[in-house]
Design an enzyme around this catalytic site. Structure first.
Site, PDB file in Angstrom:
ATOM      1  N   CYS A 146       0.843  -1.203   0.000  1.00 49.37           N
ATOM      2  CA  CYS A 146       0.000   0.000   0.000  1.00 49.37           C
ATOM      3  C   CYS A 146       0.873   1.246   0.000  1.00 49.37           C
ATOM      4  O   CYS A 146       2.103   1.164  -0.002  1.00 49.37           O
ATOM      5  CB  CYS A 146      -0.926   0.006   1.213  1.00 49.37           C
ATOM      6  SG  CYS A 146      -0.049   0.186   2.776  1.00 49.37           S
ATOM      7  N   ASP A 165       9.507  29.075 -30.575  1.00 46.64           N
ATOM      8  CA  ASP A 165      10.627  29.481 -31.434  1.00 46.64           C
ATOM      9  C   ASP A 165      10.124  29.497 -32.873  1.00 46.64           C
ATOM     10  O   ASP A 165       9.302  28.664 -33.260  1.00 46.64           O
ATOM     11  CB  ASP A 165      11.775  28.489 -31.275  1.00 46.64           C
ATOM     12  CG  ASP A 165      12.931  28.793 -32.198  1.00 46.64           C
ATOM     13  OD1 ASP A 165      13.387  29.951 -32.204  1.00 46.64           O
ATOM     14  OD2 ASP A 165      13.360  27.877 -32.918  1.00 46.64           O
ATOM     15  N   ASP A 216      13.830  23.827 -30.853  1.00 47.66           N
ATOM     16  CA  ASP A 216      14.487  22.657 -31.452  1.00 47.66           C
ATOM     17  C   ASP A 216      15.993  22.808 -31.597  1.00 47.66           C
ATOM     18  O   ASP A 216      16.678  21.851 -31.950  1.00 47.66           O
ATOM     19  CB  ASP A 216      13.885  22.374 -32.829  1.00 47.66           C
ATOM     20  CG  ASP A 216      14.258  23.460 -33.843  1.00 47.66           C
ATOM     21  OD1 ASP A 216      14.416  24.623 -33.429  1.00 47.66           O
ATOM     22  OD2 ASP A 216      14.383  23.142 -35.032  1.00 47.66           O
ATOM     23  N   ASP A 271      18.207  27.067 -28.150  1.00 49.50           N
ATOM     24  CA  ASP A 271      16.965  27.047 -27.378  1.00 49.50           C
ATOM     25  C   ASP A 271      17.140  26.334 -26.040  1.00 49.50           C
ATOM     26  O   ASP A 271      16.270  26.428 -25.175  1.00 49.50           O
ATOM     27  CB  ASP A 271      15.849  26.350 -28.173  1.00 49.50           C
ATOM     28  CG  ASP A 271      15.490  27.101 -29.443  1.00 49.50           C
ATOM     29  OD1 ASP A 271      15.502  28.345 -29.409  1.00 49.50           O
ATOM     30  OD2 ASP A 271      15.203  26.447 -30.455  1.00 49.50           O
ATOM     31  N   CYS A 280       3.553   1.617   2.630  1.00 46.07           N
ATOM     32  CA  CYS A 280       4.806   0.903   2.362  1.00 46.07           C
ATOM     33  C   CYS A 280       5.743   1.759   1.510  1.00 46.07           C
ATOM     34  O   CYS A 280       6.934   1.892   1.809  1.00 46.07           O
ATOM     35  CB  CYS A 280       4.522  -0.415   1.633  1.00 46.07           C
ATOM     36  SG  CYS A 280       3.561  -1.590   2.582  1.00 46.07           S
TER      37      CYS A 280
END
Length: 846
Positions: free
Chosen positions: A11, A439, A637, A641, A14
């Site tokens: 559970c 961008d 990309d 960036d 734990c």
């Protein structure tokens, strides 16, 4: 992050215990334990031996992921979703039911409904009680793992859900055994009436039924949890097993683990590509849907990259291995999805705090319930029944599963559509986005310049213009030259390279072909080498205003024409921007381009704001400033960036981008499509909503169930709850939470019809107040006309004239939000000029 497998957890209490124990190990900087996958992620400098020792000291088993599981006796988790554990639970349940049915017949069928028994039992209540004791004891032996795990947790001062079950079942059995001895004593005294009354006070069937019902719930929970990891399992099954290597001119089939970078391998039609590589020979269409979710095959030719687990559909390919083993794209995807499951979302901390004290509090409530009913004058059996009901209805499992199941299913749904959330935090944060920073190059636009306009001069054809341009550009390394070469190849036009070729950086090209002098380049470069008509210059200005780069070409001093090149906007970018805006998100375009080009692209995309002229190292600062106004998602990309992606609340990398950008991002779009940005945010919002639903029902279940089991409503309404019904309710609570999370599999990522708009922050609204417009004006002839138009525009309160050009016949102005276009038109026409058109543009900063 080091990954470990943990056994013995039943559970949320734990997982919290393990997390606390490992976090105390010197050198551990972060630890996250997932009850769903029974996995643990650990960051820091601590040795694996120290981590494993801490887990074992806490009373659980652990092993490094991929190693043979080191399992302490009795520590197998009832919640493990593995096929082996499910098989064990199924066998245990079958045995329990076979023993429970005769027990229920004897205890309830005979005692309550007078079902017939053997004459041996007539008038012999002790014999009936002994049969119940033996059958219930057998059920307890079959389900001994609850007692082993539960009492081990108690010994380690870390009680868990198994502790509640074990205490409830043991209390029922213990009290019933005591009653059985009391019954035999009554018979010895000759008091048959007292002996029969004790028979009706036996709870052996409750002791057995509790264990059986909990096992039913655990089995259903394990099967449901298994479905949440289907996406991860299906990804792992995609891994090819063998590769066809080319060695010494022969084909050799080897296990994929033996392939090394630089090896040459062949892929026949219909076969999976074994590792990441690059095509050396051949051409084919490759199905990449397993990685990107895109159903349309991608054509591959010499020099193109290929990825492991994609399927060669037509031609024969010879490739060179570039990335193998854990470095392949597929392995990275599997690792990302696994990490998302192993990490915790911030919202999970609520459940963790509750789970850490939940079981001790429930045990305390159970003891208080027992004492209160005894003080109220009820029998020991009645009071014990209420206390046991409290123990077995309380469910920390539902709290522990509420967040991770939704995270796992959400991550899996995203992976199937080529949207990869690296962590649970990114899945939660993406849905809170208020500002999306995009961008320009490679994100809103394709990133590859293309020819947009061919404008041959009078007396020249498009083919003649393109041939002359090709003669010069085929020797140039400039990105714009590639656009010309691409168009010529597409049209099947060939041309001989110019002799005496010269390139003037930043200006243009020159050379000779068949004795004729060729020149190509920008306006200033060509003005020195050819006669340029005013109409051509005016047309070039208009092209520049549209964000295009006009290239002039001449032959022997005569203009051949203009070729306009631009990094064209992706077809789906305006739709993606509109979806983001409809979701209540402010869209900002960030670029290093000049203001004119940026404004043109921003207008085509429909963004709210353009920030132009930003140097690579300035993007991070812009994102930092925007974060003061709301939650920011940065989409990019390139290498430049990466700092901005890291600074943003959610960094989103386009899959076709650089490895640096992908590493810096929190979320990766494998399809490299902008519509996946609103889809990712939409999925994140759905997952977050699902988590809230799960936590709500988990809390409400316990808030309602515990008082009902304790008998709080008996004085008012007479409502009561037997331990058996409490156990059934506990079993179903976790199943309901998991089933609710599985609904995410039906969620439609690309359907904007159900988007709920989010309110924008006051700061963000303030940024939308200015608006930029472009006016098309007729009648301006010189600089004096430009000054007159500027004065007319700025006579309107709050209006700032940004630029005026009599050459292009345009004016750009920043106006307050309440100013109507008719007022602009009236002011300019009052100055003596005719306004042909007024278009709203994105607000631009430079």
């Amino acid at each position: 992050m080091e990954q470990y497998e943990v056994t013995g957890m039943s559970c949320a209490a734990c997982s919290t215990r393990v997390e606390k124990a490992v976090s105390k190990v010197p050198g551990v900087t972060a630890c996250s334990v997932s009850l769903l996958t029974n996995s643990m992620g650990v960051e820091g400098t601590a040795s694996p031996q120290a981590v494993l020792a801490a887990v074992e000291k806490a009373g659980y088993g652990a092993s490094k992921k991929g190693a043979a599981p080191a399992k302490a006796e009795g520590t197998a988790s009832a919640g493990t979703a593995g096929d082996g554990e499910i098989l064990k639970m199924r066998r245990r349940l079958t045995a329990s039911l076979c023993l429970l049915l005769p027990l229920m017949y004897v205890s309830m069928g005979h005692a309550m409904w007078n079902w017939p028994l053997s004459p041996f039992f007539e008038g012999n209540p002790v014999a009936v009680g002994l049969v119940q004791l033996l059958l219930s004891a057998a059920v307890m032996v079959v389900n001994q793992k609850f007692f082993v795990s539960g009492f081990r947790g108690l010994i380690h001062r870390a009680p868990n859900m198994d502790t509640l079950v074990a205490l409830g079942s043991a209390a029922s059995f213990g009290y019933s055994a005591f009653a059985l001895f009391a019954m035999s004593g009554a018979l010895a005294r000759g008091d048959a009436g007292a002996a029969m009354s004790y028979l009706h006070g036996l709870y052996f069937e409750s002791a057995a039924m509790i264990l059986t019902l909990i096992t039913v719930g655990k089995l259903l929970e394990a099967r449901s949890k298994g479905k949440t990891t289907d996406a991860l399992r299906s990804l792992m099954q995609l891994r090819p097993k063998t590769a066809l290597l080319l060695r010494d001119g022969a084909e050799t089939e080897v296990p994929v683990e033996q392939v090394k970078p630089g090896d040459r391998f062949a892929v026949r039609p219909g076969e999976s590509i074994p590792v990441d590589g690059v095509v050396l020979e051949g051409g084919s269409a490759v199905d990449e849907s397993a990685l990107t979710g895109e159903s349309v095959p991608v054509d591959k030719a010499t020099g193109d990259p290929v990825s492991a687990a994609t399927v060669n559909q037509s031609g024969f390919l010879v490739c060179e291995a570039t990335r193998v083993g854990e470095d392949t794209t597929l392995s990275q995807i599997i690792r990302m999805v696994g990490d998302a499951a192993a990490t915790k979302a911030p919202i999970a901390k609520i459940a963790d705090r509750v789970s850490g004290v939940f079981v001790p509090v429930v045990i305390g409530i159970s003891l208080i319930t027992l004492a209160v009913w005894l003080l109220a004058g009820q029998s020991a059996g009645y009071a014990l029944s209420r206390a046991i009901s409290v123990l077995v209805i309380s469910c920390p499992c539902a709290l522990g599963l509420a967040t991770p199941v939704a995270i796992m299913v959400g991550s899996g749904v995203g992976a199937r559509h080529g949207i990869l959330f690296k962590t649970a935090v990114s899945l939660e944060e993406a849905g809170r986005t208020q500002i999306a920073v995009l961008d320009k190059t490679g994100t809103i636009t394709s990133g590859t310049p293309k020819v947009t306009d061919l404008l041959p001069a009078e007396g020249c054809t498009e083919e003649q213009l393109l041939k002359a341009a090709l003669s010069l550009e085929q020797k140039s390394e400039h990105p714009l030259a590639k656009a010309v070469l691409s168009l010529a190849e597409e049209r099947g036009i060939a041309a001989e390279g110019a002799a005496d070729f010269r390139a003037v950086p930043g200006n243009g090209l020159s050379g000779f072909l068949d004795g004729s002098a060729l020149a190509g380049g920008n306006l200033n470069f060509l003005r020195e080498r050819a006669d340029l008509p005013e109409e051509a210059v005016r047309r070039a200005e208009q092209l520049s205003g549209q964000g295009k780069t006009p290239l002039f070409f001449s032959k022997d001093g005569r203009l051949l024409g203009i070729i306009a090149v631009a990094d064209v906007i992706r077809e789906d970018s305006p739709r993606a921007v509109k979806e983001l805006q409809d979701m209540g998100i402010r869209v900002v375009m960030l670029t290093g381009d000049n203001e004119r080009t940026a404004r043109a692209i921003g207008a085509q995309a429909g963004v709210d704001e353009v920030i132009a002229g930003v140097l690579p190292d300035g993007k991070e600062a812009v994102v930092g400033r925007l974060r003061k106004q709301g939650k920011v998602a940065m989409v990019g990309d390139g290498i430049n960036d990466a700092p901005a992606l890291t600074r943003a609340d959610t960094g989103i990398a386009v899959g076709a981008g650089t490895d640096v950008a992908i590493d810096a991002a929190d979320l990766v779009l494998m399809k490299s499509r902008l519509p996946d940005v609103p889809a990712a945010i939409r999925l994140s919002r759905a997952a977050l909503r699902n988590i809230h639903e799960n936590l709500f029902w988990a809390f409400v279940y316990n808030v309602i169930g515990i008082p009902l089991a304790a008998g709080c409503w008996i004085p008012l309404f007479g409502w009561t709850l037997s331990p058996m019904f409490g156990a059934a309710a506990m079993s179903l609570s976790s199943v309901c939470v998991v089933a609710n999370a599985l609904r995410l599999n039906l969620f439609k990522l690309y359907d904007p019809s159900r988007d709920r708009k989010r309110k924008k922050s006051p700061a963000a609204k303030g940024q939308e107040e200015p608006a930029a417009v472009t006016l098309q004006i007729q009648g301006m002839m010189c600089g004096h006309c430009e000054a007159a138009v500027k004065q007319a525009l700025e006579s309107l309160e709050g209006t700032e004239c940004l630029s005026v050009s009599h050459e292009t016949g345009t004016a750009a102005a920043k106006i307050p939000s309440g100013l109507r276009h008719s007022a602009l038109k009236k002011a300019v026409e009052k100055a003596g000029y005719n306004v042909l058109d007024i278009r709203r543009q994105p607000f631009t900063k430079s």
